[in-house]
Every structure is written in structure tokens, then in C-alpha cells.
Scaffold this motif. Structure first.
Motif, PDB file in Angstrom:
ATOM      1  N   THR A   1       0.811  -1.212   0.000  1.00 38.37           N
ATOM      2  CA  THR A   1       0.000   0.000   0.000  1.00 38.37           C
ATOM      3  C   THR A   1       0.847   1.265   0.000  1.00 38.37           C
ATOM      4  O   THR A   1       0.603   2.181  -0.785  1.00 38.37           O
ATOM      5  CB  THR A   1      -0.926   0.013   1.241  1.00 38.37           C
ATOM      6  OG1 THR A   1      -1.726  -1.176   1.237  1.00 38.37           O
ATOM      7  CG2 THR A   1      -1.839   1.230   1.219  1.00 38.37           C
TER       8      THR A   1
ATOM      9  N   ASN B   1       1.459  -8.268  -4.009  1.00 41.00           N
ATOM     10  CA  ASN B   1       0.271  -7.511  -3.609  1.00 41.00           C
ATOM     11  C   ASN B   1       0.203  -6.120  -4.231  1.00 41.00           C
ATOM     12  O   ASN B   1      -0.478  -5.237  -3.714  1.00 41.00           O
ATOM     13  CB  ASN B   1       0.233  -7.398  -2.076  1.00 41.00           C
ATOM     14  CG  ASN B   1      -0.017  -8.741  -1.424  1.00 41.00           C
ATOM     15  OD1 ASN B   1      -0.883  -9.483  -1.858  1.00 41.00           O
ATOM     16  ND2 ASN B   1       0.756  -9.062  -0.401  1.00 41.00           N
ATOM     17  N   HIS B   2       0.930  -5.922  -5.332  1.00 45.72           N
ATOM     18  CA  HIS B   2       0.904  -4.647  -6.055  1.00 45.72           C
ATOM     19  C   HIS B   2       1.394  -4.911  -7.474  1.00 45.72           C
ATOM     20  O   HIS B   2       1.965  -5.966  -7.753  1.00 45.72           O
ATOM     21  CB  HIS B   2       1.781  -3.616  -5.346  1.00 45.72           C
ATOM     22  CG  HIS B   2       1.567  -2.207  -5.829  1.00 45.72           C
ATOM     23  ND1 HIS B   2       0.354  -1.568  -5.720  1.00 45.72           N
ATOM     24  CD2 HIS B   2       2.399  -1.330  -6.449  1.00 45.72           C
ATOM     25  CE1 HIS B   2       0.451  -0.349  -6.230  1.00 45.72           C
ATOM     26  NE2 HIS B   2       1.680  -0.186  -6.687  1.00 45.72           N
TER      27      HIS B   2
ATOM     28  N   THR C   1      -0.749  -5.860   4.788  1.00 46.97           N
ATOM     29  CA  THR C   1      -1.392  -6.157   3.511  1.00 46.97           C
ATOM     30  C   THR C   1      -1.409  -7.661   3.283  1.00 46.97           C
ATOM     31  O   THR C   1      -2.379  -8.229   2.786  1.00 46.97           O
ATOM     32  CB  THR C   1      -0.652  -5.450   2.364  1.00 46.97           C
ATOM     33  OG1 THR C   1      -0.610  -4.044   2.632  1.00 46.97           O
ATOM     34  CG2 THR C   1      -1.349  -5.697   1.038  1.00 46.97           C
TER      35      THR C   1
END
Length: 337
Positions: A18, A90-91, A151
Motif C-alpha cells: 500500500t 500484492n501490487h 497487507t
């Protein structure tokens, strides 16, 4: 006049799914110009680093950056790091370590898993930067475990090797989730409808809090459910305004205790187990009074073994900087530290 023990200062970063956190290290553990940037605001890591280096925050802390640019940097990232290409789980960011180093004009760029870096920070934490939950006493020069929901669910450890520590690279957050009672089994059976493999991370993370909440609502056959983000679920659990949110966080804390206990037994982490990540420190007393510690110790014949292992919540604001600094110093033994 500002003095620098590193010539010039070193760039440190902690990249999550994030947020991207940056700092300059002027000397040993002297961090300044800390800036947090939203990952979604930048096309890639290069653009985020450039935005940081060109920020007023950096120029004020290090006015000489144009004449003496940063040459050495270390990045902790929430992802496996195996070889030159890093593609975040996660990105959407993906980059080559060597190309990023060259584009930034660096002599040295070290990229490591974020929990490997956080593990290396553990020996440097001050007493006020951690809070013990439950009993136990850490044994000196023994394995120290680390787990942390954010996350995702990060897992690592450090192993003593003479006067140094060796970090353990791990993707232990992706082990299969295992229920311990009928209620957790019911939750798991419901989650299986969405995901054929349910990892520990699937439930013990920010997205896990949201998934537990949705699943509990379905099981209670609520018809007026509004999907809530993890931060709001935590907030309503803390203020007691939502029974489902309270139950969600209770499950989250208990599940984390089970997985942390598994980690302690697997590693023989009699040096202690630390809880990192961005979620648990915000829960405060709610976490301290949850079933976490009871579930940590609940291993049948090994309850006495686990009762002697202390568990700590890391409360330091930017602990990963300590870890990447230590790793960079090891890679650059000839540079003043």
C-alpha cells in the motif's frame, strides 16, 4: 552545519503493498527526511524513488544532494526477492534490481524481503519500541521468530551466528490455514467456497479481516451487509459499536496466536517471537486481552515449552529502516558506518 557519518547519506526504503516509506540515513541509525508515499500514486518504484529524492523533504535535510548524490541504497520490499527481477505479489510494480540501480545512478542497491529486513531490526529495538504480551523470558543467543499481518502476512526469523545474526527468508504466511475448533472449521468451510486453498495469509491480514467479516455476516444470514475495509472493522471493534466487527477481530487475534505458536515450535524460537506489521500495534489493549496468547501456548504437551517463550508487539514507527541499514552495512564493510 549538518554533519554526515555516511559520505554521502544513504537511501533506505520500506516498500509495502500500500505505502512506500523512505528515509535518509545520515549516520548509524540516524534517520531523517522520512516520507510515506502511496504506491498507487506512481507507475513504478523508480518513479516513487525519484519523487522522494526530488522532494522538499529531502532537499531540506540534505541540501548538497545535487553536488553529492546518493550512491548507496537498501530497499525492503513486501515480496520474495530471488534474483534480479522483482514482481510484487500484492501490487503491480515490477522491476529489475540492476536496471533500477543504474537508472538511479547508484553504486550499490540492495533489495531484500521486507520481513527479512524487519527481522534484522529486532536486536536494535529499544525497550520502549516493543510491548510484551503474556509471560515468558527470552533466552540469549537463541533463534528469534517474527510474524506480522499487514497487507499480507510476513514471516521471518534471525539465527545467531557468533557475534552476528543471519536472517531467514521465508514465505511462511502462505502455509495452509488450520482451524482449531468447530467455529473456525465452519468459517473455513465457507471460505473454501471462494478459495480452493486457504492460506494463513488469506485470513490473518488486512484482506483477511475483511474476508472474516464478510463470512461471519453470511453465516449470520445478514441481509443488510455493507462491506467494510479492514481499518473500519478494527475501529468499530475497538469502540464496541459493532458485534460482528468485534467477533472478526477476536477471530483474527486468536488465529494469529495459533500460527505464531506454530512458528515458535518450528523454529525453536526461545529467543522470543515478535509481532510486526501495521495492524496489531493499532489494536492496543484489545489485542493484549484477546485469545492471542492463550492460543499461542495451546499446543497440548508443549504448552509448558511455549509458556516460556515471550511474545512482543513491535511499536517502533519505522523498524524496517534499522534492518535494511544493518544489511547495507554488512554489504559495504569499507564504508564508514
Amino acid at each position: 552545519m549538518t554533519t554526515y557519518n555516511h559520505h554521502p547519506p544513504r537511501l533506505l526504503a520500506d516498500i509495502g503493498g500500500t505505502n512506500a516509506r523512505f528515509a535518509l540515513e545520515l549516520g548509524p541509525h540516524r534517520f531523517t527526511a522520512v516520507l510515506v508515499l502511496a504506491c498507487n500514486a506512481y507507475a513504478g518504484l523508480y518513479e516513487a524513488v525519484r519523487a522522494y529524492l526530488e522532494s522538499d523533504t529531502v532537499r531540506q535535510a540534505y541540501p548538497a544532494i545535487a553536488q553529492a548524490p546518493i550512491r548507496h541504497a537498501a530497499i525492503a520490499i513486501a515480496n520474495p526477492v530471488d534474483g534480479d527481477l522483482v514482481s510484487m505479489t500484492n501490487h503491480h510494480w515490477e522491476f529489475s534490481v540492476n536496471q533500477l540501480r543504474d537508472r538511479l545512478g547508484l553504486q550499490t542497491l540492495v533489495v531484500v524481503n521486507d520481513f527479512t529486513a524487519l527481522a534484522m531490526a529486532l536486536p536494535y529495538l529499544q525497550p520502549e519500541e516493543k510491548v510484551q504480551v503474556g509471560g515468558g523470558q527470552a533466552q540469549a543467543q537463541r533463534v528469534i521468530g517474527l510474524i506480522g499481518p499487514g497487507t499480507g502476512l510476513g514471516v521471518s526469523a534471525i539465527i545467531p551466528a557468533g557475534k552476528q545474526w543471519v536472517p531467514l527468508s521465508s514465505e511462511g504466511g502462505h502455509v495452509s490455514f488450520s482451524p482449531v475448533d468447530a467455529e473456525e472449521l465452519q468459517l473455513l468451510q465457507e471460505v473454501w467456497r471462494e478459495f480452493p486453498h486457504v492460506s494463513a495469509e488469506r485470513l490473518i491480514s488486512g484482506m483477511g479481516i475483511e474476508l472474516i467479516y464478510r463470512t461471519l455476516c453470511r453465516l449470520q444470514e445478514k441481509t443488510d451487509v455493507v462491506e467494510l475495509p479492514a481499518a473500519e472493522i478494527s475501529r468499530q471493534a475497538l469502540d464496541g459499536s459493532c458485534p460482528v466487527c468485534q467477533k472478526t477481530i477476536a477471530h483474527f487475534c486468536a488465529m494469529l496466536g495459533t500460527v505464531a505458536g506454530n512458528l515458535a515450535i518450528t523454529l525453536g524460537a526461545t529467543g522470543g517471537v515478535y509481532i510486526g506489521g501495521g495492524i496489531v500495534p493499532r489494536l492496543g489493549e484489545l489485542f493484549a486481552h484477546s485469545a492471542f496468547r492463550q492460543r499461542f501456548e495451546a499446543k497440548g504437551r508443549f504448552v509448558n515449552y511455549l509458556a516460556q517463550i515471550p511474545t512482543f508487539v513491535i511499536t517502533a514507527e519505522y523498524p524496517a529502516f534499522l534492518g535494511v541499514s544493518a544489511i547495507l552495512t554488512e554489504r559495504l564493510p569499507d564504508i564508514a558506518c
